[in-house]
Design a protein around this motif. Structure first.
Motif, mmCIF file in Angstrom:
data_model
loop_
_atom_site.group_PDB
_atom_site.id
_atom_site.type_symbol
_atom_site.label_atom_id
_atom_site.label_comp_id
_atom_site.label_asym_id
_atom_site.label_seq_id
_atom_site.Cartn_x
_atom_site.Cartn_y
_atom_site.Cartn_z
ATOM 1 N N SER A 1 44.781 45.130 52.349
ATOM 2 C CA SER A 1 45.248 43.988 51.562
ATOM 3 C C SER A 1 44.182 43.599 50.544
ATOM 4 O O SER A 1 43.015 43.975 50.688
ATOM 5 C CB SER A 1 45.543 42.791 52.486
ATOM 6 O OG SER A 1 44.371 42.439 53.190
ATOM 7 N N GLY A 2 44.621 42.861 49.538
ATOM 8 C CA GLY A 2 43.677 42.362 48.539
ATOM 9 C C GLY A 2 43.318 43.396 47.492
ATOM 10 O O GLY A 2 43.870 44.500 47.460
ATOM 11 N N SER B 1 36.694 37.275 49.756
ATOM 12 C CA SER B 1 36.626 37.137 48.295
ATOM 13 C C SER B 1 35.205 36.737 47.894
ATOM 14 O O SER B 1 34.621 35.835 48.506
ATOM 15 C CB SER B 1 37.580 36.049 47.794
ATOM 16 O OG SER B 1 38.904 36.334 48.160
ATOM 17 N N GLU C 1 38.794 40.180 45.827
ATOM 18 C CA GLU C 1 39.769 39.092 46.001
ATOM 19 C C GLU C 1 40.665 39.340 47.203
ATOM 20 O O GLU C 1 41.427 40.309 47.221
ATOM 21 C CB GLU C 1 40.619 38.955 44.729
ATOM 22 C CG GLU C 1 39.823 38.335 43.584
ATOM 23 C CD GLU C 1 40.564 38.352 42.264
ATOM 24 O OE1 GLU C 1 41.687 38.889 42.203
ATOM 25 O OE2 GLU C 1 40.006 37.833 41.287
ATOM 26 N N HIS C 2 40.505 38.497 48.183
ATOM 27 C CA HIS C 2 41.346 38.516 49.395
ATOM 28 C C HIS C 2 41.422 39.905 50.034
ATOM 29 O O HIS C 2 42.473 40.320 50.529
ATOM 30 C CB HIS C 2 42.767 38.016 49.071
ATOM 31 C CG HIS C 2 42.758 36.684 48.383
ATOM 32 N ND1 HIS C 2 42.335 35.534 49.016
ATOM 33 C CD2 HIS C 2 43.071 36.330 47.105
ATOM 34 C CE1 HIS C 2 42.413 34.527 48.162
ATOM 35 N NE2 HIS C 2 42.835 34.982 46.996
ATOM 36 N N THR D 1 36.109 37.116 58.829
ATOM 37 C CA THR D 1 36.429 36.438 57.576
ATOM 38 C C THR D 1 35.121 35.947 56.965
ATOM 39 O O THR D 1 34.111 35.832 57.669
ATOM 40 C CB THR D 1 37.346 35.222 57.811
ATOM 41 O OG1 THR D 1 36.709 34.377 58.768
ATOM 42 C CG2 THR D 1 38.708 35.636 58.326
ATOM 43 N N GLU E 1 39.153 40.341 56.928
ATOM 44 C CA GLU E 1 40.331 39.912 56.174
ATOM 45 C C GLU E 1 40.009 38.745 55.241
ATOM 46 O O GLU E 1 39.061 37.985 55.490
ATOM 47 C CB GLU E 1 41.480 39.546 57.112
ATOM 48 C CG GLU E 1 41.203 38.376 58.020
ATOM 49 C CD GLU E 1 42.339 38.124 58.995
ATOM 50 O OE1 GLU E 1 43.379 38.790 58.926
ATOM 51 O OE2 GLU E 1 42.168 37.241 59.857
ATOM 52 N N ASP E 2 40.791 38.668 54.194
ATOM 53 C CA ASP E 2 40.714 37.574 53.235
ATOM 54 C C ASP E 2 39.285 37.347 52.723
ATOM 55 O O ASP E 2 38.801 36.214 52.690
ATOM 56 C CB ASP E 2 41.267 36.288 53.875
ATOM 57 C CG ASP E 2 41.621 35.263 52.812
ATOM 58 O OD1 ASP E 2 41.896 35.669 51.663
ATOM 59 O OD2 ASP E 2 41.592 34.061 53.128
#
Lengths: 315, 244
Positions: A60-61, A26, A10-11, A212, A23-24
């Motif tokens: 992140s995530g 999911s 997730e993210h 992404t 990045e980001d």
């Protein structure tokens, strides 16, 4: 559809200083699924695998790997339940095939390293090379040893990072057969590759990454999402009035001429349009050589999604 | 997961198997001790029977100190190679993918350097003692076989080797190039060389107290070394070259 949960991402993102690796991101991978992770060089595929394999920490995530959330406290538990076959086999070249595998079997704490090594060698059809030093093996055989090593702990999730990179067609085919064999045994496989025919052949679903995540789904779903359905028609001689022939055919949205006697028709439903088109052509007195659904390959999907990035990168 | 002796053993065995088949390692392990044993032998056989007992004791002491350079220097290059070498040959990532803990990996690697180093150092010392017993003057023999000399040799060999291994491994864990790591590893083995040099130049007198202080210092370094090096072992940095 396999039960969900082998991987839940997730993210997720990873930066190295100011540089974004990915990045980001999911997605979810179910148990027993073969999931293809496609993208050009530098898209972040290997970094994603390393993050999911607890080798490096995300910036992140979050992610759940083989039932455990990523985090320092779960690193060992995750590593015990997964395997990663890196792009480079990374074998100890002075050690024999069996010695390499026994070492890793002990590191995984398997009860009988000898027996497990034998089974892994059998799985990759290398039993007769067990005593050979790894340094004496061809690149394809080394890749098979690396695959055997990845099977030693009977992983819940097996990450294959560019498993056929640099292999000749015969060795590539052998690796494909082995992966297909694992797939039939229900092993969850996360396959990174930029070989699209490999992904199309082996994967249940694919994700396309270029820093992404661009798209996720079954190869045919991606095709349907990106491209409208089309029928390709070939006649013995060019149609006198193609516009009026195709005009009233149900389900046909438009048409184009790709050769003097070849036409491409965009359709809403192939099963409705194809028989009606055949009738219309016969009615117009055309000799039909072929009516076929236009097949868009995963490569078309990939190029549609990634092509602009690659061009931008070149500029 | 708790510290596993089984995983340490797996790393230890793998390292030994790899060393055994590496001619460069075998040659380094064999040649360096030969070089370091020549000087003490020359020292031993050049001592005259008429030498005063205090001078005799000092010269024997220095001979034995030279031999302590074996555990100080021999492991340094191997330890300096241990992590960065794996990284360069592409074997570190598959290793780190397994559940092996950093401290298990480092202890396994350290033991694989320590065991052959001790075997070589004690063997060379045995040869030295045998040569002394067979060919040296009786007065020299009795000086060589004094309990404090033997004890210092037996105790300091693993302590010096441990020091050298942990310093070398720490350098290896932080280096990005094998050659740099090995050069720094050799540099790190200089402090014991410096101590020996100062003793041979009579700047420092080898005394029981000094030996005790050095021994205690080394014991502390060895005891804490694996924890310190494990803390410096940054998987992300080793895999990607970037700080984790």
């Amino acid at each position: 559809m396999p039960a969900p949960g082998a991987l839940r991402v997730e993210h997720l993102g990873k930066r190295f200083g100011n540089r974004v690796a990915f990045e980001d991101v999911s997605f979810e991978v179910g148990y027993g699924e073969v999931f293809g992770f496609l993208g050009p060089n530098g898209a972040g595929k290997t970094t994603t695998v390393r993050v999911l394999g607890t080798l490096i920490a995300p910036t992140s995530g979050s992610a759940v790997v083989a039932g455990f959330p990523l985090g320092t406290e779960n690193d060992q538990a995750v590593r015990a339940r997964i395997s990663i076959m890196p792009e480079s086999p990374g074998l100890y070249l002075r050690l024999s095939v069996a010695e390499n595998l026994r070492c890793f079997a002990r590191l995984y704490g398997v009860a009988d390293p000898e027996e497990r090594t034998g089974r892994a060698l059998e799985a990759v059809r290398l039993t007769d090379r067990a005593k050979d030093p790894c340094g004496s093996l061809s690149k394809g055989l080394r890749q098979r040893v690396a695959l055997a090593r990845a099977l030693l702990n009977e992983p819940v999730v097996l990450f294959l990072d560019e498993p056929t990179s640099g292999l000749d067609p015969v060795a590539t085919r052998e690796v494909h057969e082995l992966v297909a064999g694992l797939r039939s045994q229900g092993v969850t496989i996360f396959l990174t590759t930029h070989r699209l025919e490999e992904a199309e052949r082996l994967c249940d679903r694919v994700a396309i990454l270029s820093t992404t995540l661009r798209m996720t789904g079954r190869p045919d779903e991606l095709r349907d999402r990106l491209f409208s359905k089309a029928l390709e028609v070939r006649t013995r001689v060019p149609l006198a009035e193609p516009g009026s022939t195709f005009a009233g055919v149900p389900g046909v949205g438009g048409w184009g001429q790709s050769a003097p006697n070849a036409y491409t028709l965009t359709v809403t439903d192939v099963e409705v349009a194809a028989p009606a088109l055949a009738r219309a052509l016969v009615g117009a007195g055309a000799d039909i050589l072929a009516i076929a659904e236009a097949r868009r390959s995963l490569e078309d999907v990939y190029l549609e999604l990634i092509g602009e990035d690659v061009e931008a990168g070149r500029r | 997961m708790s510290f596993s002796a089984g995983r340490v053993d797996a790393v230890f065995r793998k390292e030994l198997q790899d060393y055994r088949r590496n001619r460069a390692v075998i040659a380094t392990m064999a040649l360096l001790p030969v070089v370091f044993v020549v000087l003490p032998m020359v020292q031993l056989f050049s001592i005259k029977a008429s030498t005063a007992s205090s001078t005799l004791d000092l010269r024997i002491g220095l001979s034995l100190l030279y031999m302590l350079l074996i555990p100080a220097v021999v492991p340094s290059t191997l330890a300096a190679y241990s992590v960065v070498g794996e990284r360069e040959q592409g074997t570190l990532e598959p290793l780190l993918i397994t559940p092996v803990r950093s401290d298990e990996l480092l202890v396994g690697k350290a033991l694989a350097v320590l065991v052959p180093t001790l075997a070589v150092a004690y063997s060379v010392f045995g040869v030295f003692l045998l040569a002394a017993a067979l060919f040296a003057h009786p007065a020299v023999v009795s000086a060589v076989f004094r309990a404090p000399h033997l004890l210092v040799q037996v105790l300091f060999t693993p302590l010096l080797a441990g020091w050298s291994i942990w310093i070398g491994t720490a350098i290896s864990a932080r280096s990005s190039d094998v050659r740099v790591a090995q050069q720094l590893g050799v540099l790190a083995s200089l402090p014991p060389l410096a101590v020996v040099a100062l003793m041979s130049l009579d700047v420092i007198t080898p005394t029981f107290g000094l030996a005790l202080a050095l021994g205690a210092g080394l014991l502390v370094v060895d005891g804490l070394g694996w924890r310190a090096v494990a803390a410096m072992f940054d998987r992300e940095r080793l895999i990607t070259g970037s700080r984790g």
